[in-house]
Design a protein around this motif. Sequence first.
Motif, PDB file in Angstrom:
ATOM      1  N   VAL A 136       6.183   0.560  -5.021  1.00 51.26           N
ATOM      2  CA  VAL A 136       5.561   0.426  -3.694  1.00 51.26           C
ATOM      3  C   VAL A 136       5.532  -1.034  -3.274  1.00 51.26           C
ATOM      4  CG1 VAL A 136       3.435   0.750  -2.374  1.00 51.26           C
ATOM      5  CG2 VAL A 136       4.187   2.512  -3.991  1.00 51.26           C
ATOM      6  N   LEU A 137       5.165  -1.920  -4.205  1.00 53.36           N
ATOM      7  CA  LEU A 137       5.145  -3.352  -3.901  1.00 53.36           C
ATOM      8  C   LEU A 137       6.553  -3.855  -3.571  1.00 53.36           C
ATOM      9  CD1 LEU A 137       2.677  -4.713  -6.610  1.00 53.36           C
ATOM     10  CD2 LEU A 137       2.212  -4.251  -4.205  1.00 53.36           C
ATOM     11  N   ASP A 138       7.557  -3.359  -4.322  1.00 52.33           N
ATOM     12  CA  ASP A 138       8.946  -3.762  -4.050  1.00 52.33           C
ATOM     13  C   ASP A 138       9.349  -3.360  -2.636  1.00 52.33           C
ATOM     14  OD1 ASP A 138       9.168  -4.784  -6.576  1.00 52.33           O
ATOM     15  OD2 ASP A 138      10.151  -2.997  -7.419  1.00 52.33           O
ATOM     16  N   GLN A 139       8.988  -2.140  -2.221  1.00 50.87           N
ATOM     17  CA  GLN A 139       9.344  -1.656  -0.893  1.00 50.87           C
ATOM     18  C   GLN A 139       8.651  -2.481   0.182  1.00 50.87           C
ATOM     19  OE1 GLN A 139      11.603   0.696  -0.105  1.00 50.87           O
ATOM     20  NE2 GLN A 139      11.254   0.275   2.042  1.00 50.87           N
ATOM     21  N   LEU A 140       7.373  -2.782  -0.019  1.00 50.85           N
ATOM     22  CA  LEU A 140       6.634  -3.584   0.965  1.00 50.85           C
ATOM     23  C   LEU A 140       7.203  -4.992   1.061  1.00 50.85           C
ATOM     24  CD1 LEU A 140       2.958  -2.495   0.189  1.00 50.85           C
ATOM     25  CD2 LEU A 140       4.335  -1.868   2.188  1.00 50.85           C
ATOM     26  N   GLU A 141       7.657  -5.506  -0.065  1.00 49.64           N
ATOM     27  CA  GLU A 141       8.268  -6.842  -0.036  1.00 49.64           C
ATOM     28  C   GLU A 141       9.586  -6.806   0.720  1.00 49.64           C
ATOM     29  OE1 GLU A 141       9.186 -10.511  -3.135  1.00 49.64           O
ATOM     30  OE2 GLU A 141       9.358  -8.442  -3.845  1.00 49.64           O
ATOM     31  N   ARG A 142      10.407  -5.754   0.497  1.00 53.94           N
ATOM     32  CA  ARG A 142      11.662  -5.621   1.231  1.00 53.94           C
ATOM     33  C   ARG A 142      11.418  -5.529   2.730  1.00 53.94           C
ATOM     34  NH1 ARG A 142      13.482  -2.530  -3.305  1.00 53.94           N
ATOM     35  NH2 ARG A 142      12.702  -0.585  -2.394  1.00 53.94           N
ATOM     36  N   ARG A 143      10.320  -4.894   3.106  1.00 55.88           N
ATOM     37  CA  ARG A 143       9.997  -4.749   4.527  1.00 55.88           C
ATOM     38  C   ARG A 143       9.367  -6.016   5.114  1.00 55.88           C
ATOM     39  NH1 ARG A 143       7.195   1.026   5.707  1.00 55.88           N
ATOM     40  NH2 ARG A 143       7.403   0.177   7.818  1.00 55.88           N
ATOM     41  N   GLY A 144       9.129  -7.005   4.287  1.00 55.92           N
ATOM     42  CA  GLY A 144       8.544  -8.248   4.763  1.00 55.92           C
ATOM     43  C   GLY A 144       7.065  -8.144   5.067  1.00 55.92           C
ATOM     44  N   LEU A 145       6.369  -7.185   4.423  1.00 52.64           N
ATOM     45  CA  LEU A 145       4.946  -6.973   4.696  1.00 52.64           C
ATOM     46  C   LEU A 145       4.047  -7.681   3.683  1.00 52.64           C
ATOM     47  CD1 LEU A 145       5.012  -3.197   5.694  1.00 52.64           C
ATOM     48  CD2 LEU A 145       5.378  -5.223   7.106  1.00 52.64           C
ATOM     49  N   THR A 186       1.190 -13.808  -7.814  1.00 55.15           N
ATOM     50  CA  THR A 186       0.164 -13.538  -6.813  1.00 55.15           C
ATOM     51  C   THR A 186       0.812 -12.921  -5.582  1.00 55.15           C
ATOM     52  OG1 THR A 186       0.371 -15.800  -5.953  1.00 55.15           O
ATOM     53  CG2 THR A 186      -1.364 -15.389  -7.587  1.00 55.15           C
ATOM     54  N   ILE A 187       0.011 -12.150  -4.846  1.00 52.98           N
ATOM     55  CA  ILE A 187       0.512 -11.410  -3.689  1.00 52.98           C
ATOM     56  C   ILE A 187      -0.378 -11.697  -2.492  1.00 52.98           C
ATOM     57  CG2 ILE A 187       0.920  -9.098  -2.735  1.00 52.98           C
ATOM     58  CD1 ILE A 187       1.462  -8.135  -5.567  1.00 52.98           C
ATOM     59  N   THR A 188       0.256 -11.931  -1.348  1.00 53.27           N
ATOM     60  CA  THR A 188      -0.486 -12.093  -0.094  1.00 53.27           C
ATOM     61  C   THR A 188       0.191 -11.270   0.994  1.00 53.27           C
ATOM     62  OG1 THR A 188       0.807 -14.085   0.436  1.00 53.27           O
ATOM     63  CG2 THR A 188      -1.350 -14.411  -0.592  1.00 53.27           C
ATOM     64  N   LEU A 189      -0.578 -10.796   1.953  1.00 53.81           N
ATOM     65  CA  LEU A 189      -0.032 -10.077   3.093  1.00 53.81           C
ATOM     66  C   LEU A 189       0.596 -11.057   4.074  1.00 53.81           C
ATOM     67  CD1 LEU A 189      -2.704  -7.398   4.105  1.00 53.81           C
ATOM     68  CD2 LEU A 189      -0.493  -7.017   3.040  1.00 53.81           C
ATOM     69  N   THR A 190       1.722 -10.651   4.680  1.00 50.56           N
ATOM     70  CA  THR A 190       2.252 -11.402   5.810  1.00 50.56           C
ATOM     71  C   THR A 190       1.461 -11.023   7.062  1.00 50.56           C
ATOM     72  OG1 THR A 190       3.865  -9.682   6.353  1.00 50.56           O
ATOM     73  CG2 THR A 190       4.550 -11.371   4.779  1.00 50.56           C
TER      74      THR A 190
END
Length: 509
Positions: A166-175, A58-62
């Motif tokens: 794209v999800l990997d990049q957003l996760e690396r950015r802490g988003l 599951t994915i949630t926004l920070t």
Amino acid sequence: MQLPSAQVAVLETASADEAQSVDALASATDLPPETVTGAVFELEEAGLVAINEAVDETITLTDEGAEYADEGLPETRFYEAALAAGADEDPVEMGPVIGRSGLEGPQVNIALSNYARKDYGVIDSGEVTADPEADPTADPELVALETLAERDEEVDADSLAVDGDVLDQLERRGLLERRETTVRSVTLTDAGVTELMAGISAAETVGQVTPELLTSGEWREAEFSEYNVEADAEVVDGGNVHILRQTAERVKDTLVGMGFQEMEGPHADADFWINDCLFMPQDHPARTHWDRFALERPTHIDHLPEDLVERVERAHREGVGPDGEGYNSPWDEDFARAIALRGHTTSLSARYLSGEQIGDLEPPQRYFSVEKVYRNDTLDPTHLLEFFQIEGWVMAEDLSVRELMGTFEEFYAQFGIHDIEFKPHYNPYTEPSFELFGTHPTTGELVEIGNSGIFREEMLEPLGVECDVMAWGLALERLLMLMYGFEDIRDIHGTLCDLELLRDTEVTY
């Protein structure tokens, strides 16, 4: 057949026709999920139930991701400000663009680091250009953030039509945050059905040793439940020494083993020690405000050794020796006293060689440092605003490039690197000079890993050194790239670092 009460409850609730999750069994039996999980594993070992495991993501926004979904990514806001400033036609100064964008604090660095990565334009020497063909509204990262924000809940990753990169990049950015849960479903086996038909009953077993059980002596007669060492437990990530720090310590151990002593000194220092003592002309482009971080307070150092200042100024103006010419360019003591963050740790070498730090040194001597330096560079996969430099020098009679190259080959061999290449180079303070390159283990490309040479007479004579000194400045982060295959040094520290990568990477010796 007798079984612990929890196992009996699970066995009687489970079905041979329909798989049931652990949570469903826990709800039906009024037992805690962890108790049901333990019972299920024990029943599986006895061959009475079968377990099927599936991983749900599951994915949630920070909070930061939700903010960017609403206001736009820093790099898109920077791009829009650059367009408004006319950067699509001619380069414009970066400062006004930052002001127009409304970005502050860490968001400025985030915008600059992602601007060129997404081909929105180019940032070079403090000027910005913008590609008029770029379309920030179609930015895949922004679209993904907006999609998640619209759902306003924890989203099943399989239901999200977004590219995995794209999800990997957003996760690396802490988003965004990803959460994986293992879902176990249970069905009765034929053996389990047979035992149920034959009849089962609950055995009185003890699952925990208590003080009362021990003091009463009842533990001697008690039947204890088996402890399942394979049951899942909560994963707790403890603190650890950063891989960069571990490698820095290994570099120090290696150099000490090669006979070097460690230097130390100030991070903020006078331009005199950072550049003037290195025979770096005061009108050199690297000494402009675009390339250095000056201090607002205090602005100037109080004390500099007067006789050394005179000798350094004379070398700049007139040169050294009968054939010396100097730079014939302006030299201002007030500029020399200005304080800035050091752009290289060669300022420590100047302090030690001059005798100012620990007194006069007699050859032979070997010194090193592994310390941070600060440069106003453009962020990219191989450049940071602050990084670690491996500084070193050897003072001895009749040194040559052969000894310098041999030192590098011995040093890098300690880290499993045997393919160092050398390229002639120019430095104001060394002659001859050369850069060092190593082959990246993943991409196969040559990566610049350092700079070196023999200190010039124009530098050594004012410092009072009468023999040869060979010296170098190597990049610790780029050594890490060659050792472990990192392709972007922002993955190992900074706001975009990959925590999982840092946790999983083992330090090798």
